[in-house]
Design a protein around this motif. Structure first.
Motif, mmCIF file in Angstrom:
data_model
loop_
_atom_site.group_PDB
_atom_site.id
_atom_site.type_symbol
_atom_site.label_atom_id
_atom_site.label_comp_id
_atom_site.label_asym_id
_atom_site.label_seq_id
_atom_site.Cartn_x
_atom_site.Cartn_y
_atom_site.Cartn_z
ATOM 1 N N PRO A 100 28.237 26.887 -10.373
ATOM 2 C CA PRO A 100 27.689 28.871 -10.250
ATOM 3 C C PRO A 100 25.793 28.454 -9.539
ATOM 4 O O PRO A 100 25.585 29.362 -8.508
ATOM 5 N N LEU A 101 25.133 27.417 -10.249
ATOM 6 C CA LEU A 101 24.377 27.701 -9.588
ATOM 7 C C LEU A 101 23.471 27.276 -8.003
ATOM 8 O O LEU A 101 22.789 28.297 -7.169
ATOM 9 N N CYS A 102 25.198 26.826 -7.251
ATOM 10 C CA CYS A 102 24.821 26.835 -6.019
ATOM 11 C C CYS A 102 26.115 27.402 -5.193
ATOM 12 O O CYS A 102 25.880 27.812 -3.568
ATOM 13 N N GLY A 103 27.195 27.776 -5.978
ATOM 14 C CA GLY A 103 27.840 28.545 -5.467
ATOM 15 C C GLY A 103 29.416 27.971 -5.007
ATOM 16 O O GLY A 103 29.950 27.209 -3.743
ATOM 17 N N ASP A 104 29.412 26.289 -5.151
ATOM 18 C CA ASP A 104 30.296 25.104 -4.915
ATOM 19 C C ASP A 104 31.639 25.228 -5.893
ATOM 20 O O ASP A 104 31.294 25.066 -6.927
ATOM 21 N N ARG A 105 32.451 24.930 -5.294
ATOM 22 C CA ARG A 105 34.012 25.575 -5.824
ATOM 23 C C ARG A 105 34.886 24.360 -4.779
ATOM 24 O O ARG A 105 34.846 23.874 -3.824
ATOM 25 N N ILE A 106 35.573 23.737 -5.717
ATOM 26 C CA ILE A 106 36.462 22.136 -5.445
ATOM 27 C C ILE A 106 37.553 22.831 -6.545
ATOM 28 O O ILE A 106 37.541 22.857 -8.212
ATOM 29 N N THR A 107 38.695 22.433 -6.179
ATOM 30 C CA THR A 107 39.973 22.316 -6.519
ATOM 31 C C THR A 107 40.623 20.752 -6.568
ATOM 32 O O THR A 107 40.661 20.519 -5.100
ATOM 33 N N LEU A 108 40.854 20.039 -6.802
ATOM 34 C CA LEU A 108 41.725 18.791 -7.076
ATOM 35 C C LEU A 108 42.858 18.554 -7.533
ATOM 36 O O LEU A 108 43.501 19.449 -8.115
ATOM 37 N N TYR A 109 43.849 18.035 -6.276
ATOM 38 C CA TYR A 109 45.077 17.811 -6.313
ATOM 39 C C TYR A 109 44.884 16.063 -6.456
ATOM 40 O O TYR A 109 45.020 15.537 -5.436
ATOM 41 N N LEU A 110 45.935 15.944 -7.569
ATOM 42 C CA LEU A 110 46.059 14.458 -7.708
ATOM 43 C C LEU A 110 47.847 14.002 -7.936
ATOM 44 O O LEU A 110 48.351 14.754 -8.644
ATOM 45 N N ARG A 111 48.072 13.648 -7.307
ATOM 46 C CA ARG A 111 49.592 12.033 -7.587
ATOM 47 C C ARG A 111 49.191 11.284 -8.167
ATOM 48 O O ARG A 111 48.913 10.052 -7.209
ATOM 49 N N VAL A 112 49.856 10.999 -9.719
ATOM 50 C CA VAL A 112 49.464 9.673 -10.451
ATOM 51 C C VAL A 112 50.521 9.487 -10.656
ATOM 52 O O VAL A 112 51.136 9.826 -11.181
ATOM 53 N N ARG A 143 41.726 21.294 -17.053
ATOM 54 C CA ARG A 143 40.919 22.381 -17.622
ATOM 55 C C ARG A 143 39.656 22.193 -16.128
ATOM 56 O O ARG A 143 39.484 21.725 -15.581
ATOM 57 N N ALA A 144 39.551 23.910 -16.492
ATOM 58 C CA ALA A 144 38.376 23.856 -15.560
ATOM 59 C C ALA A 144 36.936 23.607 -15.752
ATOM 60 O O ALA A 144 36.645 23.283 -16.659
ATOM 61 N N VAL A 145 36.114 23.002 -14.993
ATOM 62 C CA VAL A 145 34.636 22.097 -15.340
ATOM 63 C C VAL A 145 33.679 22.896 -14.604
ATOM 64 O O VAL A 145 34.057 23.839 -13.754
ATOM 65 N N SER A 146 32.003 23.420 -15.480
ATOM 66 C CA SER A 146 31.677 23.373 -14.508
ATOM 67 C C SER A 146 30.194 22.931 -14.504
ATOM 68 O O SER A 146 30.371 22.439 -15.940
ATOM 69 N N THR A 147 29.504 23.508 -13.821
ATOM 70 C CA THR A 147 28.468 22.827 -14.273
ATOM 71 C C THR A 147 27.088 22.977 -15.093
ATOM 72 O O THR A 147 25.963 22.413 -14.730
ATOM 73 N N GLU A 148 26.941 23.828 -15.450
ATOM 74 C CA GLU A 148 26.564 24.703 -16.211
ATOM 75 C C GLU A 148 27.242 24.871 -17.472
ATOM 76 O O GLU A 148 28.068 25.288 -17.671
#
Ligand code: ZN
Length: 150
Positions: A37-49, A145-150
């Protein structure tokens, strides 16, 4: 800045403009979202494991050049690796950008990821560079699970 620094800067600019592995993954087995949130960056990852190996990885996101380039370079670095190897790389990357005792990045181990060594001098940017990696760890260790840097 010396020549190596410039080369690294070009790498980050290139991966931000032309992100590798960008998009969603229909048959993903793990996903996770992260936000800084400090910078406004968002990432969604998709993995096939499969059998503990990251067969495929894609990302979607928006935000600053550091966060998007970091996601792009991370996906190229961990594809085909075992989950444990990817988490080892997470620890090496994290140490490179946060540990003041690490004066030189382990380029042999980190490869192109060493491009982010310079962000250590900018604490706010460290969160941008780390966001994709924290999201990856969440995807591998606690699906969804959603993660946040804050
Ligand atoms: Zn950012």
């Amino acid at each position: 800045m010396n020549g190596l620094g410039e080369l690294y800067q070009q790498l980050i600019i290139d991966h931000n403009r032309h992100p590798r592995n960008f998009g969603s993954l229909e048959d993903a087995t793990e996903t996770a979202s992260g936000d800084n949130p400090l910078c406004g960056d968002r990432i969604t990852l998709y993995l096939r494991v499969k059998d503990d190996v990251i067969e495929e990885i894609r990302f979607e996101g928006s935000g600053c050049a550091i966060s998007q380039a970091s996601a792009s370079l991370m996906t190229t670095a961990v594809r085909g690796k075992k989950a444990a190897e990817a988490l080892d790389l997470f620890r090496a990357f994290h140490a490179m950008v946060t540990d003041p005792g690490q004066t030189a990045p382990d380029a042999g181990r980190l490869g192109k990821l060493a491009a982010f060594a310079g962000v250590r001098a900018f604490p706010a940017r460290v969160k941008c560079a780390n966001l994709p990696w924290h999201t990856l760890r969440a995807a591998l260790q606690a699906n969804g699970r959603a993660v946040s840097t804050e």
